[in-house]
Design a protein around this motif. Structure first.
Motif, mmCIF file in Angstrom:
data_model
loop_
_atom_site.group_PDB
_atom_site.id
_atom_site.type_symbol
_atom_site.label_atom_id
_atom_site.label_comp_id
_atom_site.label_asym_id
_atom_site.label_seq_id
_atom_site.Cartn_x
_atom_site.Cartn_y
_atom_site.Cartn_z
ATOM 1 N N ASN A 21 1.087 -1.405 0.161
ATOM 2 C CA ASN A 21 -0.046 0.071 0.216
ATOM 3 C C ASN A 21 0.631 1.072 0.125
ATOM 4 O O ASN A 21 0.515 1.849 -0.978
ATOM 5 C CB ASN A 21 -1.358 0.204 1.128
ATOM 6 C CG ASN A 21 -1.932 1.008 1.326
ATOM 7 O OD1 ASN A 21 -2.623 0.533 0.379
ATOM 8 N ND2 ASN A 21 -2.256 1.630 1.730
ATOM 9 N N LYS A 36 -2.520 15.369 -3.505
ATOM 10 C CA LYS A 36 -3.059 15.210 -1.874
ATOM 11 C C LYS A 36 -1.306 14.794 -1.374
ATOM 12 O O LYS A 36 -0.875 14.274 -1.720
ATOM 13 C CB LYS A 36 -3.781 14.129 -1.975
ATOM 14 C CG LYS A 36 -5.315 13.787 -2.153
ATOM 15 C CD LYS A 36 -5.787 12.673 -1.325
ATOM 16 C CE LYS A 36 -7.750 13.215 -1.540
ATOM 17 N NZ LYS A 36 -8.213 13.408 -0.339
ATOM 18 N N THR A 44 -5.925 7.470 2.784
ATOM 19 C CA THR A 44 -7.175 6.957 2.065
ATOM 20 C C THR A 44 -7.417 5.901 1.987
ATOM 21 O O THR A 44 -6.306 5.462 2.276
ATOM 22 C CB THR A 44 -6.544 7.390 0.381
ATOM 23 O OG1 THR A 44 -6.568 9.240 1.003
ATOM 24 C CG2 THR A 44 -7.158 7.585 -0.284
ATOM 25 N N PRO A 45 -8.731 5.317 2.316
ATOM 26 C CA PRO A 45 -8.971 3.930 1.487
ATOM 27 C C PRO A 45 -8.128 3.261 0.588
ATOM 28 O O PRO A 45 -7.732 3.831 -0.666
ATOM 29 C CB PRO A 45 -9.783 3.881 1.443
ATOM 30 C CG PRO A 45 -10.730 5.197 2.349
ATOM 31 C CD PRO A 45 -9.765 6.480 1.871
ATOM 32 N N SER A 46 -7.451 2.117 0.346
ATOM 33 C CA SER A 46 -6.686 1.019 -0.221
ATOM 34 C C SER A 46 -7.633 1.114 -1.303
ATOM 35 O O SER A 46 -7.142 1.470 -2.378
ATOM 36 C CB SER A 46 -6.671 -0.081 0.670
ATOM 37 O OG SER A 46 -5.894 0.105 1.400
ATOM 38 N N LYS A 47 -8.810 1.355 -1.424
ATOM 39 C CA LYS A 47 -9.366 0.912 -2.631
ATOM 40 C C LYS A 47 -9.500 2.273 -3.372
ATOM 41 O O LYS A 47 -9.299 2.434 -5.079
ATOM 42 C CB LYS A 47 -11.266 0.504 -2.659
ATOM 43 C CG LYS A 47 -11.856 -0.229 -3.432
ATOM 44 C CD LYS A 47 -13.166 -0.297 -3.214
ATOM 45 C CE LYS A 47 -13.133 -1.481 -5.080
ATOM 46 N NZ LYS A 47 -15.237 -1.906 -4.465
ATOM 47 N N THR A 48 -9.270 3.619 -3.008
ATOM 48 C CA THR A 48 -9.531 4.674 -3.511
ATOM 49 C C THR A 48 -8.058 5.267 -4.401
ATOM 50 O O THR A 48 -7.561 5.280 -5.271
ATOM 51 C CB THR A 48 -9.866 5.828 -2.304
ATOM 52 O OG1 THR A 48 -11.252 5.472 -1.618
ATOM 53 C CG2 THR A 48 -9.953 7.169 -3.237
ATOM 54 N N ILE A 49 -6.896 4.168 -3.267
ATOM 55 C CA ILE A 49 -6.183 4.974 -3.978
ATOM 56 C C ILE A 49 -5.853 3.302 -5.096
ATOM 57 O O ILE A 49 -4.790 4.053 -5.903
ATOM 58 C CB ILE A 49 -4.660 4.085 -2.877
ATOM 59 C CG1 ILE A 49 -4.466 4.852 -1.446
ATOM 60 C CG2 ILE A 49 -2.575 3.752 -3.101
ATOM 61 C CD1 ILE A 49 -4.294 6.511 -1.353
ATOM 62 N N ASN A 51 -8.076 2.816 -6.998
ATOM 63 C CA ASN A 51 -8.458 3.556 -8.140
ATOM 64 C C ASN A 51 -7.777 4.969 -8.660
ATOM 65 O O ASN A 51 -7.528 5.248 -9.967
ATOM 66 C CB ASN A 51 -9.599 4.217 -7.783
ATOM 67 C CG ASN A 51 -11.039 2.251 -7.425
ATOM 68 O OD1 ASN A 51 -10.466 1.221 -8.411
ATOM 69 N ND2 ASN A 51 -11.686 2.888 -7.112
ATOM 70 N N ARG A 52 -6.787 5.575 -7.939
ATOM 71 C CA ARG A 52 -6.204 6.592 -8.278
ATOM 72 C C ARG A 52 -4.861 6.112 -9.334
ATOM 73 O O ARG A 52 -4.087 6.765 -9.724
ATOM 74 C CB ARG A 52 -5.713 7.410 -7.430
ATOM 75 C CG ARG A 52 -6.939 7.875 -6.353
ATOM 76 C CD ARG A 52 -6.632 9.067 -5.215
ATOM 77 N NE ARG A 52 -7.974 9.673 -5.146
ATOM 78 C CZ ARG A 52 -8.131 10.113 -3.808
ATOM 79 N NH1 ARG A 52 -6.867 10.688 -3.050
ATOM 80 N NH2 ARG A 52 -8.975 11.085 -3.741
ATOM 81 N N ILE A 77 -7.727 -4.119 -7.543
ATOM 82 C CA ILE A 77 -8.485 -4.649 -6.298
ATOM 83 C C ILE A 77 -8.993 -6.022 -5.501
ATOM 84 O O ILE A 77 -9.519 -6.043 -4.741
ATOM 85 C CB ILE A 77 -10.528 -3.646 -6.698
ATOM 86 C CG1 ILE A 77 -10.136 -2.236 -7.354
ATOM 87 C CG2 ILE A 77 -11.372 -4.411 -6.243
ATOM 88 C CD1 ILE A 77 -11.151 -1.631 -7.728
#
Length: 152
Positions: A21, A36, A44-49, A51-52, A77
């Motif tokens: 992560n 950011k 930031t949640p890992s799923k958002t990381i 996606n980015r 994911i």
């Protein structure tokens, strides 16, 4: 307490993912569209990381094909989801030993797959660690691409 090797694999699973992560966050810091800070990304949640990072990778390589974009995102994911199954597991006694069980998410699209319990086995954790390492190699290739093109 579970057997020592079980606890070791549990800790190794979490450690390997946390390091992974952090690697994703470090890569995101090279994204010219990122707004950011490292501190914000760490919260930031890992799923958002994921996606980015996927969007950054696809933009960098010029991937426009929807299926290719989805494939890359789904691989990442999947790792986050498997980590979540470990983190949100619950302790049970099985054959006189403490082990973890987990469940599939309650909001999966397929109703047949929702809320299915399963054990967090040594094999599950070993496979998870191996798959994180494999993805780590792929992301390292991306980091090398950034460096070779003076983007990172």
């Amino acid at each position: 307490m579970p057997d020592d090797d079980y606890v070791y694999l549990l800790g190794a699973s979490l450690f390997v993912f946390n390091r992974f992560n952090q690697f994703m966050i470090d890569l995101l810091r090279h994204d010219p569209n990122a707004v950011k800070t490292w501190y914000e990304l760490m919260d930031t949640p890992s799923k958002t990381i994921v996606n980015r990072l996927d969007a950054f990778i696809c933009r960098t390589y010029g991937v426009k094909d929807k299926e290719k974009k989805e494939h890359a995102a789904n691989e990442l994911i999947n790792l986050v989801e498997r980590r979540n199954r470990i983190v949100h597991a619950f302790a049970v006694t099985d054959k006189g030993k403490q082990v973890l069980r987990t469940k599939t998410r309650h909001n999966l699209p397929d109703p047949e797959k929702r809320d299915q319990q399963f054990p967090v086995t040594r094999e599950f954790m070993r496979d998870f660690i191996s798959d994180v390492k494999d993805m780590d190699y792929k992301l390292n290739d991306f980091r090398e691409y950034l460096r070779s093109h003076h983007l990172g």
